[in-house]
Design a protein around this motif. Structure first.
Motif, PDB file in Angstrom:
ATOM      1  N   GLN A 260       0.753   0.132  17.098  1.00 59.82           N
ATOM      2  CA  GLN A 260       1.093   1.343  16.323  1.00 59.82           C
ATOM      3  C   GLN A 260       0.366   1.463  14.993  1.00 59.82           C
ATOM      4  N   GLY A 261      -0.416   0.466  14.619  1.00 62.99           N
ATOM      5  CA  GLY A 261      -1.045   0.502  13.299  1.00 62.99           C
ATOM      6  C   GLY A 261      -0.085  -0.026  12.237  1.00 62.99           C
ATOM      7  N   PHE A 262      -0.500   0.058  10.969  1.00 62.92           N
ATOM      8  CA  PHE A 262       0.256  -0.580   9.894  1.00 62.92           C
ATOM      9  C   PHE A 262       1.409   0.264   9.330  1.00 62.92           C
ATOM     10  N   ALA A 263       1.571   1.517   9.826  1.00 66.32           N
ATOM     11  CA  ALA A 263       2.611   2.376   9.240  1.00 66.32           C
ATOM     12  C   ALA A 263       3.999   1.711   9.245  1.00 66.32           C
ATOM     13  N   PRO A 264       4.434   1.110  10.370  1.00 67.54           N
ATOM     14  CA  PRO A 264       5.762   0.470  10.348  1.00 67.54           C
ATOM     15  C   PRO A 264       5.851  -0.694   9.353  1.00 67.54           C
ATOM     16  N   VAL A 265       4.740  -1.432   9.179  1.00 66.66           N
ATOM     17  CA  VAL A 265       4.739  -2.538   8.211  1.00 66.66           C
ATOM     18  C   VAL A 265       4.911  -1.985   6.802  1.00 66.66           C
ATOM     19  N   LEU A 266       4.148  -0.933   6.472  1.00 68.39           N
ATOM     20  CA  LEU A 266       4.221  -0.367   5.124  1.00 68.39           C
ATOM     21  C   LEU A 266       5.614   0.203   4.853  1.00 68.39           C
ATOM     22  N   GLU A 267       6.189   0.817   5.889  1.00 65.25           N
ATOM     23  CA  GLU A 267       7.533   1.381   5.726  1.00 65.25           C
ATOM     24  C   GLU A 267       8.550   0.266   5.453  1.00 65.25           C
ATOM     25  N   ALA A 268       8.466  -0.819   6.239  1.00 66.79           N
ATOM     26  CA  ALA A 268       9.397  -1.944   6.048  1.00 66.79           C
ATOM     27  C   ALA A 268       9.158  -2.586   4.680  1.00 66.79           C
ATOM     28  N   TRP A 269       7.889  -2.691   4.307  1.00 66.71           N
ATOM     29  CA  TRP A 269       7.543  -3.300   3.015  1.00 66.71           C
ATOM     30  C   TRP A 269       8.183  -2.500   1.867  1.00 66.71           C
ATOM     31  N   ARG A 270       8.051  -1.151   1.956  1.00 65.51           N
ATOM     32  CA  ARG A 270       8.629  -0.285   0.907  1.00 65.51           C
ATOM     33  C   ARG A 270      10.137  -0.518   0.778  1.00 65.51           C
ATOM     34  N   ALA A 271      10.794  -0.736   1.919  1.00 60.62           N
ATOM     35  CA  ALA A 271      12.250  -0.899   1.901  1.00 60.62           C
ATOM     36  C   ALA A 271      12.666  -2.249   1.317  1.00 60.62           C
ATOM     37  N   GLU A 272      11.742  -3.212   1.320  1.00 63.56           N
ATOM     38  CA  GLU A 272      12.138  -4.566   0.907  1.00 63.56           C
ATOM     39  C   GLU A 272      11.472  -5.024  -0.386  1.00 63.56           C
ATOM     40  N   THR A 273      10.774  -4.090  -1.073  1.00 64.79           N
ATOM     41  CA  THR A 273      10.044  -4.517  -2.263  1.00 64.79           C
ATOM     42  C   THR A 273      10.896  -4.405  -3.533  1.00 64.79           C
ATOM     43  N   VAL A 274      10.573  -5.268  -4.492  1.00 65.22           N
ATOM     44  CA  VAL A 274      11.219  -5.171  -5.801  1.00 65.22           C
ATOM     45  C   VAL A 274      10.258  -4.549  -6.814  1.00 65.22           C
ATOM     46  N   THR A 275       9.070  -4.146  -6.358  1.00 68.48           N
ATOM     47  CA  THR A 275       8.052  -3.654  -7.298  1.00 68.48           C
ATOM     48  C   THR A 275       8.159  -2.150  -7.535  1.00 68.48           C
ATOM     49  N   LEU A 276       8.409  -1.383  -6.467  1.00 74.40           N
ATOM     50  CA  LEU A 276       8.376   0.077  -6.620  1.00 74.40           C
ATOM     51  C   LEU A 276       9.565   0.578  -7.442  1.00 74.40           C
ATOM     52  N   GLY A 277       9.264   1.587  -8.260  1.00 77.05           N
ATOM     53  CA  GLY A 277      10.311   2.163  -9.106  1.00 77.05           C
ATOM     54  C   GLY A 277      10.530   1.366 -10.388  1.00 77.05           C
TER      55      GLY A 277
END
Ligand code: BT5
Length: 327
Positions: A260-277
């Motif tokens: 499927q490409g990296f889209a699911p990885v990036l989505e999961a990463w966004r949900a588990e990151t402490v950096t964004l926001g």
């Protein structure tokens, strides 16, 4: 042969298995059995021998020996080729050599300790004996070389999931390659690659997971910046179980990415990151600036809103500013 003997002893844990029985079932001489038992003892297995009754297994070492980890690995292709050593300079360096010599996709390298464990930019990685998981995996992905940096994100999501499943400790991913608990580093990831212009020869993903280190065991310079699952969760965590879970999560997410490409990885990463926001200080290519980390782009680059506009960070270090009320 040794693995089979161990398997039979393990099935009868604490009970005697006669030497004659072992030699008959495995079709080898009793002397050969005895030699393998001696080798198992050298590896740290506690095996009691009795002239009439045979051998019985009393305890297994708390090590990531192939005989200990292979029975727990439930993957289709990842970690079926295991290179294990008690001590090595760096599992990543060893994995790169094996990869250059043609080892299979999915080869893993594990060590109980590293004498020259590496971070990015020739920084060191503290790797105390049998206290963590010092692991490298060799992949031969069909991705373009531009996509390789996102393998770090893939690994971060997989390791974070495995940690949560096995230890119950909920950590956060910090861009680009750390997993933190309580703003302290519990995992570091180092991805290295060999590629032609348009194709990857191999990618080595190195993961250092602090599992059972006690606070006082970290060197002074890491005392405030590092932590372990033992410290975070208050109880020791089985390295064998965690390793098996890491390999399972990694294989699942990698297979999905190939399809499927990296889209699911990036989505999961966004949900588990402490950096964004969060407000971040960025140190990249000799530059230092601050701003609000707003998102990552399709390439995994970090987008930071500064007073002068949007900056895109593709490599470097980012520190996340503490919020009021943070410990
Ligand atoms: C990393 O680099 O975080 C990547 C670390 C990768 C280690 C694994 S272990 C298996 C494989 N084989 C290797 O040789 N390496 C990989 P970086 O973001 O540059 O961070 C390095 C910095 O983390 C160091 O300069 C220290 O400040 C800190 N550090 C060193 N050891 C640590 C530890 N055990 N726990 C937490 N922080 C540590």
């Amino acid at each position: 042969m040794r693995a089979q003997i161990l398997q039979l002893l393990r099935e009868n844990f604490g009970q005697y298995v006669s030497g004659e029985d072992l030699s008959r079932r495995l079709a080898v001489s009793r002397t050969a059995v005895w030699k393998h038992i001696r080798a198992l003892k050298d590896e740290g297995y506690e095996v009691e021998g009795h002239s009439r009754l045979g051998y019985r297994l009393l305890s297994v070492p708390d090590l990531l020996l192939p005989g200990e980890i292979v029975p727990g690995i439930r993957t289709r292709w990842l970690g079926h080729a295991v290179y294990y050593c008690d001590e090595v300079d760096s599992t990543n360096s060893r994995a790169k050599k094996l990869a250059a010599d043609g080892c299979p996709h999915g080869q893993i390298v594990i060590a109980e300790t590293q004498t020259g464990g590496r971070g990015r930019l020739a920084r060191g990685w503290f790797s105390p004996y049998a206290r963590g998981i010092w692991l490298s995996v060799v992949l031969r992905p069909p991705f373009s070389p531009r996509e390789a940096p996102k393998c770090t994100m893939l690994a971060a999501v997989a390791v974070n999931r495995a940690i949560r499943k096995v230890s119950g400790v909920a950590c956060g991913i910090k861009w680009p390659n750390d997993i933190l608990y309580d703003n302290r580093k519990i995992v570091g990831i180092l991805t290295e690659m060999s590629a032609e212009i348009d194709a990857i020869n191999y990618v080595v993903i190195g993961m250092g997971i602090n599992v059972n280190s006690r606070a006082e065991e970290f060197p002074p310079e890491l005392a405030k910046a590092a932590t372990s699952l033992l410290i975070a969760g208050g109880r020791p965590v089985s390295r064998k179980e965690l390793l098996a879970a890491v390999l399972g999560e990694l294989e699942g997410l990698y297979d999905k990415t190939v399809l499927q490409g990296f889209a699911p990885v990036l989505e999961a990463w966004r949900a588990e990151t402490v950096t964004l926001g969060r407000t971040v200080d960025v140190f990249s290519s000799g530059q230092t600036f601050s701003g609000l980390a707003v998102d990552i782009d399709d390439e995994g680059g970090l987008l930071v809103e500064t007073s002068t506009g949007l900056e895109r960070v593709i490599a470097g270090d980012v520190s996340v500013r503490a919020r009021r009320g943070d410990k």
